[in-house]
Design an enzyme around this catalytic site. Structure first.
Site, PDB file in Angstrom:
ATOM      1  N   ILE A 151       0.869  -1.179   0.000  1.00  0.00           N
ATOM      2  CA  ILE A 151       0.000   0.000   0.000  1.00  0.00           C
ATOM      3  C   ILE A 151       0.907   1.230   0.000  1.00  0.00           C
ATOM      4  CG2 ILE A 151      -1.849   1.226   1.192  1.00  0.00           C
ATOM      5  CD1 ILE A 151      -2.448  -1.496   2.648  1.00  0.00           C
ATOM      6  N   GLU A 152       1.003   1.885  -1.151  1.00  0.00           N
ATOM      7  CA  GLU A 152       1.930   3.013  -1.276  1.00  0.00           C
ATOM      8  C   GLU A 152       1.260   4.331  -0.901  1.00  0.00           C
ATOM      9  OE1 GLU A 152       3.672   2.601  -5.205  1.00  0.00           O
ATOM     10  OE2 GLU A 152       4.834   0.863  -4.520  1.00  0.00           O
ATOM     11  N   GLU A 194       4.003  -7.972   2.961  1.00  0.00           N
ATOM     12  CA  GLU A 194       4.286  -8.902   4.063  1.00  0.00           C
ATOM     13  C   GLU A 194       3.896  -8.292   5.404  1.00  0.00           C
ATOM     14  OE1 GLU A 194       6.173  -7.868   1.638  1.00  0.00           O
ATOM     15  OE2 GLU A 194       7.758  -9.264   1.104  1.00  0.00           O
TER      16      GLU A 194
HETATM   17  N1  THU Z   1       7.417  -4.394  -1.722  1.00  0.00           N
HETATM   18  C1  THU Z   1       6.676  -5.277  -1.003  1.00  0.00           C
HETATM   19  O1  THU Z   1       5.491  -5.062  -0.743  1.00  0.00           O
HETATM   20  N2  THU Z   1       7.273  -6.404  -0.577  1.00  0.00           N
HETATM   21  C2  THU Z   1       8.526  -6.793  -0.923  1.00  0.00           C
HETATM   22  O2  THU Z   1       8.940  -7.866  -0.547  1.00  0.00           O
HETATM   23  C3  THU Z   1       9.368  -5.920  -1.745  1.00  0.00           C
HETATM   24  C4  THU Z   1       8.816  -4.574  -2.018  1.00  0.00           C
HETATM   25  C5  THU Z   1       6.751  -3.196  -2.235  1.00  0.00           C
HETATM   26  C6  THU Z   1       7.128  -1.907  -1.582  1.00  0.00           C
HETATM   27  C7  THU Z   1       6.780  -0.925  -2.676  1.00  0.00           C
HETATM   28  O3  THU Z   1       5.392  -0.640  -2.618  1.00  0.00           O
HETATM   29  C8  THU Z   1       7.043  -1.685  -3.955  1.00  0.00           C
HETATM   30  O4  THU Z   1       7.049  -3.051  -3.601  1.00  0.00           O
HETATM   31  C9  THU Z   1       8.346  -1.320  -4.635  1.00  0.00           C
HETATM   32  O5  THU Z   1       9.405  -1.367  -3.751  1.00  0.00           O
END
Ligand code: THU
Length: 133
Positions: A43-44, A55
């Site tokens: 969720i950005e 995770e």
């Molecule tokens: N991200 C994850 O949700 N889990 C991971 O294991 C690696 C990175 C997400 C964070 C961000 O929203 C996007 O992937 C790019 O880094």
């Protein structure tokens, strides 16, 4: 629940990824020792550091519901529009996993068709935990 079913749940959770900035979509599925399933997605946020990984979304959902005992975690991720291939958890997520899980905790990486099981120990050797305090 089989490993393949857990990977499928992570793939499904990936559909809810909110990632308009990175266009990198991640889903996670966390199985508790009691057999319950908690899923999460990344969720950005426009203020980038406020975003959360898939995770940790799954783990925080579970812990906030009173769960502390976990069996396995599946992670499925990849660029938007592409089939997920292999997405390893970031360092912060590995540390959060280590807070609640033992060294032999199972982490599944890949996609529902081709995946591999790793232990937490393999992904985070020499970890810093409560035992060090
Ligand atoms: N991200 C994850 O949700 N889990 C991971 O294991 C690696 C990175 C997400 C964070 C961000 O929203 C996007 O992937 C790019 O880094």
């Amino acid at each position: 629940m089989t490993d393949a079913e857990l990977m499928n749940a992570a793939q499904k959770a990936r559909e809810n990824s909110y990632s308009p900035y990175s266009h990198f979509r991640v889903g996670a599925a966390l199985l508790t020792k009691s057999g319950k399933l908690y899923t999460g997605c990344n969720i950005e946020n426009a203020a980038y550091p406020a975003g959360n990984c898939a995770e940790r979304t799954a783990i925080f959902k579970a812990v906030s519901e009173g769960e502390r005992e976990f069996e396995a975690l599946a992670i499925v991720g990849g660029k938007e529009g592409e089939t997920s291939e292999f997405c390893a958890p970031c360092g912060i997520c590995r540390q959060v996993i280590a807070e609640f899980c033992q060294k032999d905790f199972k982490i599944l990486l890949g996609n529902p068709k081709t995946f591999k099981a790793y232990t937490l120990e393999a992904l985070l050797p020499l970890s810093f935990t409560d035992k060090d305090l």
